[in-house]
Design an enzyme around this catalytic site. Structure first.
Site, PDB file in Angstrom:
ATOM      1  N   LYS A 175      -0.414 -27.744  26.598  1.00 29.13           N
ATOM      2  CA  LYS A 175      -0.410 -26.596  27.523  1.00 29.13           C
ATOM      3  C   LYS A 175       0.823 -25.743  27.237  1.00 29.13           C
ATOM      4  O   LYS A 175       1.947 -26.242  27.265  1.00 29.13           O
ATOM      5  CB  LYS A 175      -0.399 -27.103  28.974  1.00 29.13           C
ATOM      6  CG  LYS A 175      -0.137 -26.020  30.017  1.00 29.13           C
ATOM      7  CD  LYS A 175      -0.196 -26.552  31.458  1.00 29.13           C
ATOM      8  CE  LYS A 175       0.252 -25.518  32.479  1.00 29.13           C
ATOM      9  NZ  LYS A 175       0.260 -26.025  33.867  1.00 29.13           N
ATOM     10  N   LYS A 211       3.405 -18.819  43.505  1.00 27.36           N
ATOM     11  CA  LYS A 211       4.166 -19.993  43.946  1.00 27.36           C
ATOM     12  C   LYS A 211       5.291 -19.543  44.873  1.00 27.36           C
ATOM     13  O   LYS A 211       5.756 -18.409  44.777  1.00 27.36           O
ATOM     14  CB  LYS A 211       4.798 -20.674  42.717  1.00 27.36           C
ATOM     15  CG  LYS A 211       3.850 -21.449  41.865  1.00 27.36           C
ATOM     16  CD  LYS A 211       4.604 -22.093  40.702  1.00 27.36           C
ATOM     17  CE  LYS A 211       3.673 -22.903  39.821  1.00 27.36           C
ATOM     18  NZ  LYS A 211       3.088 -24.072  40.484  1.00 27.36           N
ATOM     19  N   ASP A 222      -3.202 -20.638  40.357  1.00 26.24           N
ATOM     20  CA  ASP A 222      -2.084 -21.505  39.972  1.00 26.24           C
ATOM     21  C   ASP A 222      -2.574 -22.773  39.252  1.00 26.24           C
ATOM     22  O   ASP A 222      -1.777 -23.491  38.659  1.00 26.24           O
ATOM     23  CB  ASP A 222      -1.257 -21.869  41.216  1.00 26.24           C
ATOM     24  CG  ASP A 222       0.109 -22.412  40.862  1.00 26.24           C
ATOM     25  OD1 ASP A 222       0.497 -22.303  39.671  1.00 26.24           O
ATOM     26  OD2 ASP A 222       0.785 -22.955  41.748  1.00 26.24           O
ATOM     27  N   GLU A 273      -3.898 -23.038  36.456  1.00 25.53           N
ATOM     28  CA  GLU A 273      -4.203 -22.301  35.217  1.00 25.53           C
ATOM     29  C   GLU A 273      -4.195 -23.185  33.981  1.00 25.53           C
ATOM     30  O   GLU A 273      -4.847 -22.864  32.984  1.00 25.53           O
ATOM     31  CB  GLU A 273      -3.191 -21.150  35.037  1.00 25.53           C
ATOM     32  CG  GLU A 273      -1.848 -21.514  34.412  1.00 25.53           C
ATOM     33  CD  GLU A 273      -1.022 -22.514  35.216  1.00 25.53           C
ATOM     34  OE1 GLU A 273      -1.299 -22.678  36.413  1.00 25.53           O
ATOM     35  OE2 GLU A 273      -0.119 -23.147  34.644  1.00 25.53           O
ATOM     36  N   ARG A 308      -5.468 -26.110  33.322  1.00 26.70           N
ATOM     37  CA  ARG A 308      -6.772 -26.666  32.970  1.00 26.70           C
ATOM     38  C   ARG A 308      -7.675 -25.596  32.342  1.00 26.70           C
ATOM     39  O   ARG A 308      -8.554 -25.912  31.546  1.00 26.70           O
ATOM     40  CB  ARG A 308      -7.403 -27.333  34.202  1.00 26.70           C
ATOM     41  CG  ARG A 308      -7.645 -26.411  35.351  1.00 26.70           C
ATOM     42  CD  ARG A 308      -7.839 -27.161  36.675  1.00 26.70           C
ATOM     43  NE  ARG A 308      -6.566 -27.596  37.258  1.00 26.70           N
ATOM     44  CZ  ARG A 308      -6.460 -28.264  38.406  1.00 26.70           C
ATOM     45  NH1 ARG A 308      -7.533 -28.580  39.079  1.00 26.70           N
ATOM     46  NH2 ARG A 308      -5.277 -28.629  38.854  1.00 26.70           N
TER      47      ARG A 308
HETATM   48  N1  BES Z   1       2.496 -26.036  36.324  1.00 22.97           N
HETATM   49  C1  BES Z   1       1.988 -26.478  37.542  1.00 22.97           C
HETATM   50  C2  BES Z   1       2.208 -27.963  37.793  1.00 22.97           C
HETATM   51  C3  BES Z   1       3.632 -28.442  37.885  1.00 22.97           C
HETATM   52  C4  BES Z   1       4.244 -28.579  39.099  1.00 22.97           C
HETATM   53  C5  BES Z   1       4.304 -28.826  36.754  1.00 22.97           C
HETATM   54  C6  BES Z   1       5.524 -29.063  39.176  1.00 22.97           C
HETATM   55  C7  BES Z   1       5.596 -29.307  36.837  1.00 22.97           C
HETATM   56  C8  BES Z   1       6.199 -29.430  38.043  1.00 22.97           C
HETATM   57  C9  BES Z   1       0.490 -26.213  37.630  1.00 22.97           C
HETATM   58  O1  BES Z   1       0.044 -25.110  36.923  1.00 22.97           O
HETATM   59  C10 BES Z   1       0.154 -26.012  39.053  1.00 22.97           C
HETATM   60  O2  BES Z   1       0.676 -25.123  39.633  1.00 22.97           O
HETATM   61  N2  BES Z   1      -0.717 -26.851  39.588  1.00 22.97           N
HETATM   62  C11 BES Z   1      -1.099 -26.773  40.947  1.00 22.97           C
HETATM   63  C12 BES Z   1      -2.582 -27.087  41.034  1.00 22.97           C
HETATM   64  C13 BES Z   1      -3.161 -26.854  42.375  1.00 22.97           C
HETATM   65  C14 BES Z   1      -3.209 -25.369  42.685  1.00 22.97           C
HETATM   66  C15 BES Z   1      -4.560 -27.430  42.420  1.00 22.97           C
HETATM   67  C16 BES Z   1      -0.304 -27.812  41.734  1.00 22.97           C
HETATM   68  O3  BES Z   1      -0.055 -28.896  41.214  1.00 22.97           O
HETATM   69  O4  BES Z   1       0.102 -27.515  42.853  1.00 22.97           O
HETATM   70 ZN    ZN Z   2       0.132 -23.282  37.988  1.00 23.09          ZN
HETATM   71 ZN    ZN Z   3       1.200 -24.566  35.254  1.00 20.51          ZN
END
Ligand code: BES
Ligand code: ZN
Ligand code: ZN
Length: 515
Positions: free
Chosen positions: A278, A290, A360, A362, A364
């Protein structure tokens, strides 16, 4: 007054250095030495020195062991103690505590304590010498030259690229050991991880998708004979019908890049190992923005791409007899008038439609297209690596990378690799139940977030990716929890960790040597 004091200090320094040659008066040219000592074990009276330390001790007529005894209690694991002026060539000697000589692999925990102790101790010794502005250190192999080299190179790394005042650059060299091969390997593994740390730690305005791809091009240039690089443009992505990837990239002014690396270490007929990372160079969340607190950490949301690409650089440096294809979809996830909106439906490369309920989620989306494309290389195994979910961080934190896999064989390989590197993996359930969380979408074939529950967010993300995999040996590594280091891994300073680069390299090496 000041002048007088300065003169006195200079005289004192001169005095201190009198037994040595003139070159030693220059700080950067001073050489340091790191030597190991084991903790008292069982019936032993006190701790004992490593082979190299014992030889050094002999060369100074037992002065080192004598000083160790009178300087305080036995050295505890990971602690270091400095001795000055006991050897002509090494004005500063750091003795480091290796824990007990009897420590090996802890079966249940799959933890190679001995190797970890060496990494920790050597890194502590090297850093202590770095603080003294010693420019070159020689290092005891402590019985395992590879781990010692890793401790030195990982321990000394810091990202001070953008600071005016930088830490002393320290070069390291093996001391009193014949295992030059092990040492060199350790350097390559650790430099691989440091490359990933460098890319992850760097701010997003420096490491844009284009800059990331250019950096990889530079770092792979010495291996041009066996490596080809393709930097695919937006037009190519459109041709490839990568609608999911493009839906993420469209919110940003920064052009996306689909980086494709081919390392040919083996006959063309051999199926490659496919690594997919990724590569979100900044994840603002997009329209599903965020919160601003700690958003800066999302500059490391390309950790999957960084560790995957860095491991290919290491594989090339090691000349591993294996073929590897590395794919890194690189882009920013930004909100803008053109950005994808919650509820939008996009079409992935394989024709599946996806309702983007949360922009967010993204990672996947970009991996979906990269995985579809990756299958065209007929890989023997697919490993994708991603800072995918906050839920993974909640589940395991920095203890281990979570591995979701459809292959027991692949799991075994990854686990065995991680025991050696100390950068651990932990198997997570690819639980069928989560599939309906992502397949029950109001408007499309799939939803990019769990429809019914937020529980097990890492499992939901894995279930989503699985919809884009048909290969029998696939593993998804969620590295969100191990992305950064505070003080959990003692031989990595605070900052982005570059984990699990060494485990990926070791995995590739095992695959290479198992034919
Ligand atoms: N990049 C983030 C995940 C992340 C969070 C990586 C903290 C490292 C540290 C990812 O893109 C994300 O924001 N995922 C969301 C998914 C949710 C919206 C289903 C998450 O984990 O909150
Ligand atoms: Zn994200
Ligand atoms: Zn991310």
């Amino acid at each position: 007054m000041l002048v007088v004091r300065k003169a006195a200090q200079a005289a004192a320094r001169k005095h201190l250095c009198r037994p040595f040659s003139a070159s030693h008066t220059h700080l950067q040219e001073r050489k340091g030495l790191v030597l190991g000592v084991f903790e008292k074990d069982g019936e032993e009276e006190g701790g004992h020195l490593t082979e190299a330390a014992a030889r050094f001790d002999q060369s100074v007529s037992g002065k080192l062991s004598e000083l160790l005894k009178i300087s305080g209690p036995g050295l505890k694991k990971g602690k270091s103690r400095l001795f000055y002026g006991i050897h002509q060539d090494f004005p500063c000697v750091a003795v480091v505590g290796l824990g007990k000589d009897s420590e090996g692999v802890c079966g249940a925990e799959k933890w190679h304590s001995r190797k970890e102790n060496i990494r920790q101790a050597v890194s502590a010794g090297c850093r202590t010498l770095q603080e003294l502005e010693v420019g070159h250190v020689e290092v005891d192999d402590c019985g395992d030259a590879k781990s010692a080299a890793e401790g030195a190179v990982l321990g000394l790394f810091s990202y001070d690229e953008l600071k005016s005042k930088k830490k002393t650059r320290v070069t390291s060299q093996l001391h009193g050991s014949a295992d030059v091969d092990g040492w060199k390997k350790g350097i390559i593994y650790a430099e691989g991880q440091n490359l990933a740390r460098f890319l992850m730690e760097a701010p997003a305005n420096r490491i844009t998708p284009t800059a990331f791809a250019n950096t990889m091009e530079e770092r792979l240039a010495p291996h041009a004979e066996r490596v080809t690089i393709k930097k695919r443009s937006k037009a190519w992505m459109e041709e490839q019908q990568m609608g999911a990837f493009l839906s993420v990239a469209r919110g940003s002014e920064e052009p996306p890049v689909f980086l494709e690396l081919h390392y040919s270490g083996s006959a063309d007929s051999q199926q490659p190992l496919l690594l997919v990372g990724k590569g979100i160079t900044f994840d603002s969340g997009g329209i599903s923005l965020k919160p601003s607190q700690s958003m800066d950490a999302m500059r490391a949301d390309m950790g999957g791409a960084a560790t995957v690409c860095a491991s290919i650089v290491a594989a090339a440096a090691l000349k591993l007899p294996v073929n590897i294809v590395g794919l890194a979809p690189l882009c920013e996830n930004m909100p803008s008038g053109k950005a994808t909106k919650p509820g939008d439906v996009v079409t992935a490369k394989n024709g599946k439609t996806i309702q983007v309920d949360n922009t967010d989620a993204e990672g996947r989306l970009i991996l979906a297209d990269a995985l579809c494309y990756g299958h065209t290389f007929n890989p023997r195994a697919i490993v994708n690596v991603a800072t995918l979910t906050g839920a993974m961080d909640v589940a395991l934190g920095s203890a281990a990378t979570g591995v979701f896999t459809n292959s027991d064989w692949l799991w075994e390989q990854l686990q065995q690799a991680s025991v050696v590197t100390g950068d651990r993996v932990w198997r997570m359930p690819l639980f069928q139940h989560y599939t309906k969380q992502v397949t029950d979408s109001q408007l499309a074939d799939l939803n990019n977030i769990g429809k019914y529950s937020r529980s097990g967010g890492a499992c939901t993300a894995a279930a989503f990716l699985r919809e884009f995999v048909t290969a029998p040996h696939w593993a998804h590594l969620d590295i969100a929890g191990v992305m950064s280091n505070k003080d959990e891994v003692p031989y990595l300073r605070k900052g982005m960790s570059g984990r699990p680069t060494r485990t990926l390299v070791e995995f590739a090496a095992r695959l290479a040597h198992s034919g």
